[in-house]
Design a protein around this motif. Structure first.
Motif, PDB file in Angstrom:
ATOM      1  N   ASP A 411       0.814  -1.219   0.000  1.00  0.00           N
ATOM      2  CA  ASP A 411       0.000   0.000   0.000  1.00  0.00           C
ATOM      3  C   ASP A 411       0.847   1.269   0.000  1.00  0.00           C
ATOM      4  N   GLY A 412       2.144   1.114  -0.153  1.00  0.00           N
ATOM      5  CA  GLY A 412       3.013   2.279  -0.250  1.00  0.00           C
ATOM      6  C   GLY A 412       3.556   2.795   1.061  1.00  0.00           C
ATOM      7  N   TYR A 413       3.333   2.077   2.168  1.00  0.00           N
ATOM      8  CA  TYR A 413       3.858   2.514   3.471  1.00  0.00           C
ATOM      9  C   TYR A 413       5.322   2.081   3.615  1.00  0.00           C
ATOM     10  N   LEU A 414       6.131   3.017   4.095  1.00  0.00           N
ATOM     11  CA  LEU A 414       7.556   2.758   4.257  1.00  0.00           C
ATOM     12  C   LEU A 414       7.853   2.253   5.669  1.00  0.00           C
ATOM     13  N   PHE A 415       8.664   1.219   5.764  1.00  0.00           N
ATOM     14  CA  PHE A 415       9.117   0.680   7.042  1.00  0.00           C
ATOM     15  C   PHE A 415      10.638   0.777   7.087  1.00  0.00           C
ATOM     16  N   ILE A 416      11.169   1.414   8.124  1.00  0.00           N
ATOM     17  CA  ILE A 416      12.614   1.517   8.291  1.00  0.00           C
ATOM     18  C   ILE A 416      13.123   0.217   8.915  1.00  0.00           C
ATOM     19  N   THR A 417      14.103  -0.386   8.284  1.00  0.00           N
ATOM     20  CA  THR A 417      14.599  -1.670   8.795  1.00  0.00           C
ATOM     21  C   THR A 417      16.004  -1.566   9.376  1.00  0.00           C
ATOM     22  N   GLY A 418      16.619  -0.423   9.268  1.00  0.00           N
ATOM     23  CA  GLY A 418      17.960  -0.269   9.839  1.00  0.00           C
ATOM     24  C   GLY A 418      18.706   0.877   9.197  1.00  0.00           C
ATOM     25  N   ARG A 419      19.943   0.996   9.591  1.00  0.00           N
ATOM     26  CA  ARG A 419      20.808   2.047   9.046  1.00  0.00           C
ATOM     27  C   ARG A 419      22.041   1.375   8.467  1.00  0.00           C
ATOM     28  N   VAL A 420      22.413   1.768   7.256  1.00  0.00           N
ATOM     29  CA  VAL A 420      23.526   1.126   6.565  1.00  0.00           C
ATOM     30  C   VAL A 420      24.759   1.083   7.453  1.00  0.00           C
ATOM     31  N   LYS A 421      25.108   2.226   8.086  1.00  0.00           N
ATOM     32  CA  LYS A 421      26.341   2.309   8.864  1.00  0.00           C
ATOM     33  C   LYS A 421      26.209   1.709  10.262  1.00  0.00           C
ATOM     34  N   ASP A 422      24.991   1.450  10.718  1.00  0.00           N
ATOM     35  CA  ASP A 422      24.799   0.905  12.067  1.00  0.00           C
ATOM     36  C   ASP A 422      24.988  -0.605  12.117  1.00  0.00           C
ATOM     37  N   ILE A 423      24.947  -1.238  10.968  1.00  0.00           N
ATOM     38  CA  ILE A 423      25.104  -2.684  10.943  1.00  0.00           C
ATOM     39  C   ILE A 423      26.511  -3.046  11.425  1.00  0.00           C
ATOM     40  N   PHE A 424      26.583  -3.969  12.389  1.00  0.00           N
ATOM     41  CA  PHE A 424      27.898  -4.355  12.919  1.00  0.00           C
ATOM     42  C   PHE A 424      28.129  -5.856  12.742  1.00  0.00           C
ATOM     43  N   LYS A 425      29.402  -6.231  12.878  1.00  0.00           N
ATOM     44  CA  LYS A 425      29.769  -7.643  12.741  1.00  0.00           C
ATOM     45  C   LYS A 425      30.292  -8.143  14.088  1.00  0.00           C
ATOM     46  N   THR A 426      29.768  -9.272  14.542  1.00  0.00           N
ATOM     47  CA  THR A 426      30.243  -9.864  15.798  1.00  0.00           C
ATOM     48  C   THR A 426      31.506 -10.697  15.529  1.00  0.00           C
ATOM     49  N   LEU A 427      32.102 -11.210  16.602  1.00  0.00           N
ATOM     50  CA  LEU A 427      33.297 -12.044  16.461  1.00  0.00           C
ATOM     51  C   LEU A 427      33.017 -13.329  15.679  1.00  0.00           C
TER      52      LEU A 427
END
Length: 548
Positions: A411-427
């Motif tokens: 229906d055209g509603y936008l959902f924010i799923t994250g931020r490109v730079k906020d994604i981190f990698k664990t050990l």
């Protein structure tokens, strides 16, 4: 351009309704009104005074201090005189103040009321001219507002600038590095404001309450500029300690806030009316409507036709809670670089969890990598004196990169799923997008702020700051663990919350953990707590740790 710019619109209202109040300023709890004619007279005389300072054409002039009537009047005078306005946050760090004023080569600064005035004055570059607003307890400046207005004739012969010329710089508050100066043109402002008026037209005499920083594009567009185009009143909060009291006095017709502010409103209600009792009363048909009415009146939102949240995601649990008490909050989305003109939910078109559908004329797309991108007339031409960063801001075909990840439903509603730079990698070498997990965990009513971190950890840890209160530790821990288990049940193993770390000290603008627009700085959280998190990471049995 057929539509008048903000200065032209101010002059129009001064002709059409000269005696009607526009700006209301509180000093020591006493409100003083400025009519459209008052505003025009002060703006014209100040514009003449600025020209008399013999500044270079198109020079930058900064405005400081908390939100006041004179902040807005100064902004209009700078524009009328042909200069570029630069807003400064009232609690900005001295290093950032110095950087911004040097970067834009500001020739003058309006000095308004704020905390840490000595620090602010000490950060001003040598040779910059200072103009003091007419408020108590301000330092002696090179010039005083009232003196300049009295000494100069009204500015005549105003010529509207080229719509594509830069008229303002809005420096991003920045969660990392130095602020970037977003260039704003007349065309940007008009397109965004006109679009907002189409979505949220005036209904009778509108009344706004201004308390979020005017240096930010959100408040400047939604309150200052919207009030000019709608002919609405603006009432300025005198002091943050008076927020609850003055919000009730003003009772605005539309209210804009960030999740933190709405969270404080929720906490205030629940302190007076605990959730169990509230839920019981709301289940009684004859009582429910009365309770909802009293709650709205109690916080001063009984006249608000629009309750809009922006700047950061609002937890679904909080949205549902406010809806349950008859105060549905509409989430919106935008960024300084598109003049906060992107998407918004409206009363007749609202989908909880989303940030709404695209605003009129705001072309929006999701790139192949999931990034949300825009192209429209409110998009900034770029960053001041920074062609390299400007080039990074746009795709090869001219679309604005937001840096946010999202999806658009059928229906055209936008959902924010994250931020490109906020994604981190664990050990473990696995990537984690923290935003949806933070949003899910924010359902817990004891949490005031939170940040999910995992860089260099085997398993991510949720760092939280609690809502102030006297609740027993055991009860808080039980609730946190229950919610953590519910959230973890929806996640992949590498995404799951290993434990919750409760911080002792508040997260504030002063200690640099939050931006002036009340966003948590993820890099600062990591800097403050990562060593402590490493120390507790291998204790898999303990699920909640309180900072010593």
């Amino acid at each position: 351009m057929s539509v008048k710019n903000p200065v032209e619109t101010l002059l129009q209202w001064a002709q059409q309704k000269p005696g009607q109040p526009w700006l209301y300023q509180s000093i020591d709890g006493v409100w003083k009104g400025y009519t459209w004619a008052d505003a025009e007279a002060q703006v014209r005389s100040m514009a003449t005074a600025l020209r008399a300072l013999d500044l270079p054409p198109g020079a930058a002039i900064a405005i400081s201090g908390r939100n006041t009537a004179h902040w807005v009047l100064a902004d209009m005078a700078i524009s009328m005189a042909g200069y570029i306005s630069v807003g400064l946050y009232p609690k900005q760090s001295p290093d950032h103040i110095r950087y911004i004023l040097n970067h834009c080569e500001a020739k003058a600064v309006f000095v308004g009321p704020m905390i840490d005035l000595d620090e602010f004055m000490g950060a001003l570059p040598e040779g910059i001219k200072t103009i003091g607003f007419p408020y108590p307890n301000l330092p002696i400046c090179d010039h005083q507002w009232d003196d300049l207005v009295k000494a100069h004739e009204p500015f005549a012969g105003y010529q509207a600038p080229d719509p594509k010329a830069v008229i303002s710089l809005i420096y991003t508050s920045g969660t990392t590095g130095n602020p970037k100066g977003v260039m704003v043109t007349t065309e940007n402002l008009i397109f965004a404001t006109q679009g907002m008026m189409k979505m949220m037209p005036a209904q009778g005499q509108e009344r706004f309450f201004s308390y979020l920083p005017l240096a930010h594009a959100f408040e400047r567009g939604a309150v200052e500029l919207a009030s000019i185009y709608l002919g609405a009143e603006v009432w300025f909060l005198e002091d943050l300690n008076k927020l609850a009291e003055q919000l009730k006095e003003v009772a605005p017709t539309r209210f804009f806030g960030v999740p933190l502010v709405f969270g404080r409103i929720q906490s205030g209600i629940l302190k007076k009316l605990p959730q169990k009792k509230l839920s019981r009363l709301l289940r009684i048909p004859l009582v429910s409507g009365f309770i909802k009415k009293k709650l709205r009146e109690g916080v001063g939102l009984q006249n608000a036709r629009y309750l809009i949240a922006g700047a950061a995601p609002m937890p679904m649990s909080m949205l549902e809670w406010f809806e349950s008490i008859g105060m549905p909050i509409m989430q919106g989305y935008g960024m300084t670089e598109n003049n906060i003109y992107a998407t918004v939910n409206l009363p007749h078109a609202n989908r909880n969890g989303s940030v709404g559908r695209a605003n009129p004329g705001a072309d929006m797309r999701i790139a192949e990598d999931g990034e949300i991108q825009y192209k429209h007339a409110a998009v900034s031409p770029g960053y001041y004196k920074d062609p390299a960063k400007t080039a990074e801001l746009f795709t090869e075909d001219g679309w604005l990169r937001t840096g946010d990840l999202g999806r658009i439903d059928e229906d055209g509603y936008l959902f924010i799923t994250g931020r490109v730079k906020d994604i981190f990698k664990t050990l473990k070498g696995k990537y984690v997008a923290p935003a949806p997990i933070e949003g899910a965990m924010a359902r817990n009513g004891d949490i005031d702020q939170l940040c999910f971190v995992g860089t260099g950890l085997k398993q991510p840890i949720m760092v939280v700051q609690l809502v102030p209160g006297n609740k027993p530790r055991e009860q808080i821990e039980q609730g946190l663990i229950a919610d953590m288990q519910d959230v973890n049940a929806t996640l992949e193993p590498h995404e799951q919350i290993a434990k919750i770390y409760i911080t002792k000290d508040a997260w504030t603008i002063d200690n640099n953990i939050m931006t002036p627009t009340m966003k948590v700085k993820r890099n600062e959280i990591e800097k403050h707590y990562l060593e402590k998190l490493h120390a507790i990471a291998d204790d898999y049995a303990t699920k909640v740790v309180w900072e010593a």
